[in-house]
Structure formats: C-alpha cells, structure tokens
Design a protein around this motif. Structure first.
Motif, PDB file in Angstrom:
ATOM      1  N   GLU A 214       2.809  28.118  17.188  1.00 49.71           N
ATOM      2  CA  GLU A 214       3.735  27.938  18.298  1.00 49.71           C
ATOM      3  C   GLU A 214       3.578  26.570  18.961  1.00 49.71           C
ATOM      4  OE1 GLU A 214       3.589  31.091  21.184  1.00 49.71           O
ATOM      5  OE2 GLU A 214       5.483  30.421  22.057  1.00 49.71           O
ATOM      6  N   ARG A 215       4.689  25.994  19.392  1.00 52.00           N
ATOM      7  CA  ARG A 215       4.639  24.687  20.043  1.00 52.00           C
ATOM      8  C   ARG A 215       5.443  24.594  21.338  1.00 52.00           C
ATOM      9  NH1 ARG A 215       0.957  24.306  17.411  1.00 52.00           N
ATOM     10  NH2 ARG A 215       0.243  22.678  16.001  1.00 52.00           N
ATOM     11  N   CYS A 216       6.509  25.338  21.479  1.00 49.48           N
ATOM     12  CA  CYS A 216       7.399  25.120  22.624  1.00 49.48           C
ATOM     13  C   CYS A 216       7.941  26.455  23.121  1.00 49.48           C
ATOM     14  CB  CYS A 216       8.538  24.210  22.181  1.00 49.48           C
ATOM     15  SG  CYS A 216       9.845  24.005  23.412  1.00 49.48           S
TER      16      CYS A 216
ATOM     17  N   CYS B 204      11.242  25.484  27.998  1.00 48.41           N
ATOM     18  CA  CYS B 204      11.234  25.607  29.462  1.00 48.41           C
ATOM     19  C   CYS B 204      12.392  24.854  30.105  1.00 48.41           C
ATOM     20  CB  CYS B 204       9.915  25.132  30.040  1.00 48.41           C
ATOM     21  SG  CYS B 204       9.751  23.346  30.048  1.00 48.41           S
ATOM     22  N   GLY B 205      13.041  24.005  29.339  1.00 50.50           N
ATOM     23  CA  GLY B 205      14.214  23.327  29.879  1.00 50.50           C
ATOM     24  C   GLY B 205      13.929  22.094  30.718  1.00 50.50           C
ATOM     25  N   ALA B 206      12.663  21.745  30.857  1.00 50.92           N
ATOM     26  CA  ALA B 206      12.318  20.517  31.597  1.00 50.92           C
ATOM     27  C   ALA B 206      11.001  20.011  31.026  1.00 50.92           C
ATOM     28  CB  ALA B 206      12.184  20.797  33.090  1.00 50.92           C
ATOM     29  N   CYS B 207      11.134  19.262  29.957  1.00 52.91           N
ATOM     30  CA  CYS B 207       9.961  18.923  29.144  1.00 52.91           C
ATOM     31  C   CYS B 207       9.003  17.983  29.869  1.00 52.91           C
ATOM     32  CB  CYS B 207      10.410  18.299  27.837  1.00 52.91           C
ATOM     33  SG  CYS B 207       9.082  18.267  26.625  1.00 52.91           S
ATOM     34  N   ILE B 208       7.714  18.305  29.790  1.00 51.99           N
ATOM     35  CA  ILE B 208       6.696  17.501  30.467  1.00 51.99           C
ATOM     36  C   ILE B 208       5.698  16.907  29.469  1.00 51.99           C
ATOM     37  CG2 ILE B 208       6.794  18.718  32.683  1.00 51.99           C
ATOM     38  CD1 ILE B 208       4.205  20.224  31.582  1.00 51.99           C
ATOM     39  N   LEU B 209       6.086  16.857  28.217  1.00 53.74           N
ATOM     40  CA  LEU B 209       5.136  16.394  27.200  1.00 53.74           C
ATOM     41  C   LEU B 209       4.630  14.977  27.460  1.00 53.74           C
ATOM     42  CD1 LEU B 209       6.679  17.887  23.932  1.00 53.74           C
ATOM     43  CD2 LEU B 209       4.517  18.497  25.014  1.00 53.74           C
TER      44      LEU B 209
ATOM     45  N   PRO C  57       1.279  22.508  27.456  1.00 50.47           N
ATOM     46  CA  PRO C  57       0.410  23.529  28.041  1.00 50.47           C
ATOM     47  C   PRO C  57       1.156  24.835  28.306  1.00 50.47           C
ATOM     48  CG  PRO C  57       0.998  21.923  29.724  1.00 50.47           C
ATOM     49  CD  PRO C  57       1.614  21.447  28.433  1.00 50.47           C
ATOM     50  N   ILE C  58       2.461  24.758  28.418  1.00 47.86           N
ATOM     51  CA  ILE C  58       3.214  25.975  28.714  1.00 47.86           C
ATOM     52  C   ILE C  58       3.197  26.905  27.506  1.00 47.86           C
ATOM     53  CG2 ILE C  58       5.507  26.879  29.300  1.00 47.86           C
ATOM     54  CD1 ILE C  58       5.878  24.064  30.715  1.00 47.86           C
ATOM     55  N   ALA C  59       3.424  26.319  26.348  1.00 44.80           N
ATOM     56  CA  ALA C  59       3.458  27.138  25.140  1.00 44.80           C
ATOM     57  C   ALA C  59       2.060  27.384  24.577  1.00 44.80           C
ATOM     58  CB  ALA C  59       4.322  26.463  24.081  1.00 44.80           C
TER      59      ALA C  59
HETATM   60  S1  SF4 Z   1       7.246  21.311  28.276  1.00 43.34           S
HETATM   61 FE1  SF4 Z   1       6.660  22.621  26.588  1.00 43.34          FE
HETATM   62  S2  SF4 Z   1       7.988  24.419  26.785  1.00 43.34           S
HETATM   63 FE2  SF4 Z   1       8.913  22.805  28.015  1.00 43.34          FE
HETATM   64  S3  SF4 Z   1      10.362  21.861  26.623  1.00 43.34           S
HETATM   65 FE3  SF4 Z   1       8.475  20.642  26.526  1.00 43.34          FE
HETATM   66  S4  SF4 Z   1       7.370  21.533  24.760  1.00 43.34           S
HETATM   67 FE4  SF4 Z   1       8.960  23.008  25.351  1.00 43.34          FE
END
Ligand code: SF4
Ligand code: SF4
Lengths: 308, 112, 222
Positions: free
Chosen positions: C130-132, C135-140, C148-150
């Motif tokens: 799993e990677r994502c 969440c609709g507001a990416c913080i990578l 960290p969310i996934a």
């Molecule tokens: S922060 Fe994580 S869950 Fe949100 S879009 Fe980016 S990769 Fe996906």
C-alpha cells in the motif's frame, strides 16, 4: 502559574515531582478506582488515569478521574487519539476542566490490534503533537481548532509521553522538541531500565534546552518477577531492558523476586534523580499500586510537599 | 533399459515444468482426469534456472484450488528427478497411480 | 494501481446462491496487473466453478469475458448484447468496476468476486504494498516522499510513535515503520530540518470524510 495543577505548582517551586498511575477497571464498579486511589493518597503529587490502555476497553479515563478528584486526589487525564476525533477530544477536554481536573496527558495510543477489539476502526484524526497544540489553543488562545471562541477556557496543565528508547534514536530529542514547541509542559517517559541510554537522551534534551521549558519526569516500573523482566524485553516494542538486570532478577529465588524488583526500582530512582534535567519520577506499578508507597518511601521522597 | 510404468498414465511433454500453468492443470481436471503430476528436473538443476521451483509453487496453489472445489489437493503433485533416473520416473508413476486409486475416480468424470 | 484479493471460493458460491448461469466478468486494468481479476484469473475461477458444479452434477453455464475496463461506460456497454442471458454478473474488477457494472445493468444481480484492498505498487513479482489513501491533499513534499497517512498504522503526521523499533512498526515485525522511512529519507536527501516542523492538523474534507468525491474538468467535457 497557568493552572491549578499540583504538578505545575511543585515544578514551579523547584520541587521533585512524583506521579503514579491507576488503571481503571474493566467494569462499572467505582470502588475499584477508590481502592487504588486510596493506596496513593499522600504518596504522589498526581495520578495518571490510563485511557483504554493497550486498547482494552475499560472504564473511561474521564470518569475515573472524576472519582479520584472527588476523593481529593490530583488526577492526570490520559487521552489517546485512537478513539476520538477532534470534536470528541475537545468536548472531553472542556468536560474534564469542568470537573476540576487540572492535568491532561496527550498520547497517540496503542494500536487497537493489541487490544480486545482488534476488529475496531481507529480514528487518528489528529496525532499526539496536534492534541497538545489543541489543548494549548483552547486554554491560551481561547479558540477551538475550528476557530470559534471558547467560552470558559479549560485550564489544563499539558503533558505528553516520550520514549527515549524507541527508534530512530537520533530524532528522539527532536521529537520531544516538537512536543515542547506544541505547548507541552511536562513529560513522562517510558519505563527506564537502561539508565546509561536514558542519560544520553537527557543530554540531547538538555542541549536543546528542552528541560527548561518542560518538566521531565523519568518513568520507572518495578519488576514483579524475572519472567516479567524477560517479557518486557522481548515483547514490548521500544523497551530497553539490559541483560544484567534480567540476570539480577533471575539470580534470586522466586519468592524474593518481587522484593528484588522493588530494590532495583528504588536504586534506579536514586540514579535518575542525579541526572541533570530530571524534574521528577513517574512510577508505573502495573496492577501493583500497593507497592508505590513503599517505593516512594524507600527512595526518600516522602513526605510530599503541601500544595494549597 | 526399458522400464514399465502404469498404462493409465498419459504423458504430456513440455519443454520445462515452468511452462505448466495453473490453468493447464485445471483444464486437465475439467477434461475428467483423476490426477495430475508434474515430473520436473531436480531442484537446482533446472535448465531455465527456476522453472521447476515455480512449477512447485503453482502445484501448491492448484492444491488449494482443488481443496476449495472439493476434489482434494492430493490429486495433484510435483515430483523431481533427473533425466537419467528412469527408475524414479517409474516409481513416482506407480506411487501416484496408487494414491489416485485410493482416492477413487474424479467426481468430474465426463459423460456419465 | 488498485490492489485486491480474490474472495474465497466458498464465499463466492454462497453469494451465487441458486444462480447457475454466470457471466464472469474480468477487467484488463489494475486487477490484471495484481493477478486478481484479469483474463487469467477469470479463467481460473471459471474452471473452479465448472469443476465444482460438474462434481455436484448440476447444469450450468459459465461465460468468461474480460473487458478493457470496468470503470468506463463504453466498455461496460459491450456486454449489452448477451448480459441478459445470464442470472448474474460476477465481476472480478475492483469495487469501482463492480458498482459501475451494476449501475449500467440495473435489473441484473451483480456480485463482487474480489475484495478491493488498497492503492499500491508492485514490490516484486507476486507482492504488492500500500502507498496512498487518496486523502485529496497530498503532503508527500513534507514527508520525504513517503506517505504517513497510508503507511503509518496510526496515520501520524508527526511521528514516529513510541512503538517504532528497529525500523519496524509496533503492529508487527513485517511492517516497516513509515516514520523510520521518512526520517531516513529526509536524512539522505539533506532535509532533516523538515523534521522539526510540526505538520498542522489535517483538513480531511478533501478525503473520504468530506463525503463522496467528484472531479470535474469542464475543458474535457464534450
Ligand atoms: S498524502 Fe498520502 S494519502 Fe494523501 S494523496 Fe498523498 S500519498 Fe495519498
Ligand atoms: S511504529 Fe511507526 S508506522 Fe507504526 S504506528 Fe508508530 S509511527 Fe506509525
């Protein structure tokens, strides 16, 4: 002085804080809480009340805190981010303050996988650092997370936990720094057995000056048996139990092990008190509350300061 | 040396057991056979390096599928032998035939 | 890609109930790549059904058909000519595909044969992770390219928690601690100062918590 917290007052007076904890029962009987509380009366400055620890359902921390408060004790409300979202957390913070509770300890909480309801959904709307921010914001800015004004600010003294032994070691002090920056005023650490490693962590903490902005209470847990020492080393993530300590526990006869465990605990407290920056001790005698008084006494920490 | 093996065994030649797909084995069962076994080279001696190891994993997988559908995982097996071990080939053929005989005919027999 | 697991055969049988004319519908996209619902897996499940029902002496018909995609109407429409010949459509697509087929064939019983699990990547042949969480507001950008969310069991934005041990998460020794990975990555890329920043409370409205999401691009509309 920001709050009516006894912990805050003892710290403020430059005293050495002693706290302990009380795990609420797995049922609705208030007598269990009262019994445990009675054992700690006059022995500690504050009593942590765990929040469904290890994800096992227990009487709510808030209710048990209210019971202890009613007995004239000083409860520390533990709050984990696992089970409540920001609405429920803020609501309980207001409720706690309304019940006269003066302290809150902000935690992430163990994953529900370890508990009695591993099928449950977890929340983690906010994390422990953000929970600290939330309390500070409610109290100091009088604002909810959503921005609205709080009418009647919750005057809570804000604490958090730190594990000096978890990985990655190099960011452990930086992580504490984040908690302090977020508004954390006291810290209770994970149980310390490896005093050398803890000392190195404290050095990192002092280098950053964190010990001056936040009261650090060193955590200890007495071993009941050699088996328990072994179990903690092997099965509790982020726990550092040196081999010689296990050997010492194993070295005494079974019926003498509890006594030896207490002795080790008292010696550890004496060593921890010498470490610069340590402002108190947090004794987690898991389901062994009756021994706390003995430990505090043996460590020369009685009587506790009188606080009005 | 000429070795005899039970006449009920029908040999299907493939270049390597790694060539045998899960579906191929399933199709054989669909056509009504009572059992299937793969005769692969010795482990570590695959001409294509890992063909026989893959085949073993697939056989394990098919065992699971056959259990699921109620035919029994024992109807499929993987054996390893070298090209010079004709005797072993015959021995495995015998062994498998015995095993299948005990299990009885496949309940998926066509044209009943 | 979207990753899933095939449901147990017994569960599929139970869901099928008395239906014996089955249109088994695969999808050529993600579920093909993760080996759960493409043409091949359709073949395997069809074969299992045939073996089982033959053994039980039942009369049945299983038709295998794999669409280019089950998340686009134009492909789903391709089965219009024969969908009615079957009691059920057993879809091997992800949950989105199953639903879209059901939307297109309102009177048909459409069943899922797959448990859709996560958005992830192929670690190696036969292994996905799993990677994502969308969440609709990416913080990578803030977390060294590791989500960290996934990937943190507690979705901590300011980790790691006290359970991180030797690079592994407290939930089990097989799972990497996302925050260990983040710290390593920040270190490697010379961005350790990022770690000192407190990530603010997240606005989850862009995620599932804000209700079902929709995306519109006027310029692409016909
Ligand atoms: S922060 Fe994580 S869950 Fe949100 S879009 Fe980016 S990769 Fe996906
Ligand atoms: S150990 Fe790491 S991945 Fe697991 S919950 Fe804690 S911070 Fe998250």
């Amino acid at each position: 002085m920001k709050t009516n917290s006894v912990i805050e007052k003892v710290l403020e007076q430059g005293g050495f804080v002693v706290t302990s904890e009380c795990g609420p029962p797995r049922g609705a009987d208030p007598e269990v809480v009262r019994r445990k509380g009675e054992l700690l009366r006059g022995v500690v400055d504050g009593v942590n009340v765990t929040d469904n620890q290890t994800s096992v359902v227990r009487m709510s921390s808030l209710s048990a805190c209210a019971i202890l408060k009613g007995m004239g004790l000083e409860p520390i409300l533990q709050m984990v981010c696992r089970d409540r979202n920001r609405i429920a957390l803020q609501s309980d913070l207001l409720g706690a303050a309304a019940l006269g509770i003066n302290n809150v300890l902000c935690l992430s909480g163990d994953h529900q996988k370890f508990g009695d309801h591993p099928q449950g959904k977890n929340v983690y709307d906010i994390d422990s650092v953000q929970l600290i921010q939330t309390v500070a914001r409610l109290r100091d800015e009088g604002k909810f997370l959503g921005g609205d004004e709080v009418k009647g600010r919750p005057m809570l003294f804000v604490g958090a936990a730190a594990n000096p032994f978890a990985d990655p070691f190099e960011i452990r002090a930086a992580r504490l720094g984040k908690k302090v920056k977020a508004g954390c005023e006291f810290i209770q650490t994970q149980c310390i057995y490896n005093v050398e490693r803890f000392t190195r962590w404290m050095e990192m903490v002092c280098e950053r000056g964190l010990h001056e902005r936040c009261g650090i209470l060193a955590g200890v847990t007495p071993f009941k048996t050699a088996g328990m020492a072994n179990y903690m080393k092997k099965n509790v993530p982020g726990m550092d139990v040196p081999d010689d300590m296990i050997a010492r526990m194993k070295g005494v006869a079974k019926e003498k092990q509890a006594e030896e465990g207490i002795k080790i605990c008292v010696e550890t407290i004496e060593r921890l008190r010498e470490i610069p920056g340590v402002r108190g001790i947090h004794i987690m005698a898991i389901e062994w509350e009756e021994k706390v008084a003995e430990i505090v006494k043996a460590a020369g920490l009685l009587p506790r300061p009188e606080i009005q | 040396m000429r070795l005899s093996y039970p006449g009920n065994v029908k040999v299907v030649k493939v270049p390597c057991t790694g060539r045998v797909d899960v579906l191929l084995i399933l199709r054989a069962f669909e056509s009504g056979v009572d059992g299937v076994y793969l005769a692969g080279c010795l482990e570590g001696e695959c001409h294509f390096l890992r063909g026989n190891l893959r085949a073993r994993r697939r056989v394990e997988y098919v065992k699971g599928l056959l259990e699921e559908v109620g035919l029994g995982g024992n109807r499929v097996e993987m054996f390893n032998m070298s090209a010079s071990q004709g005797q072993r080939f015959a021995q495995f053929a015998q062994e498998m035939t015995e095993r299948i005989r005990l299990l009885g005919p496949s309940p998926v027999k066509k044209g009943e | 890609m979207i990753v899933g697991n095939r449901k147990d055969f017994s569960e599929i049988l139970e869901k099928l109930g008395a239906a014996r004319r089955v249109l088994l519908l695969g999808c050529n996209e993600c579920v093909t790549v993760c080996g759960v619902g493409g043409e091949r897996e359709v073949g395997v499940l069809a074969s299992e059904l045939r073996l089982y029902w033959t053994k039980e002496g039942e009369t049945f018909e299983v038709r295998e058909h794999t669409l280019e995609r089950q998340c686009d109407y134009e492909y789903i429409d391709q089965i219009r000519g024969f969908a009615d010949d079957y009691d059920v459509i057993l879809s091997m697509a992800c949950g989105a595909g199953v639903q879209y087929v059901a939307e297109a064939y309102k009177t048909k019983l459409v069943l899922p044969a797959v448990n859709t699990t996560f958005l992830g990547v192929t670690i190696e042949q036969g292994m996905w992770s799993e990677r994502c969480q969308g969440c609709g507001a990416c913080i990578l950008d803030m977390t060294g390219g590791i989500c960290p969310i996934a990937r943190c069991a507690k979705s901590l934005l300011n980790g790691p928690c006290g359970g991180s041990s030797e690079g592994k998460c407290e939930i089990d020794k097989e799972t990497d601690c996302a925050w260990q990975l983040i710290v390593d990555r920040l270190k490697e890329s010379g961005q350790m100062e990022r770690y000192e920043e407190i990530l603010p409370v997240k606005d989850w409205r862009t995620g599932r918590d804000g209700g079902p999401r929709r995306r519109v691009r006027e310029d692409l509309k016909l």
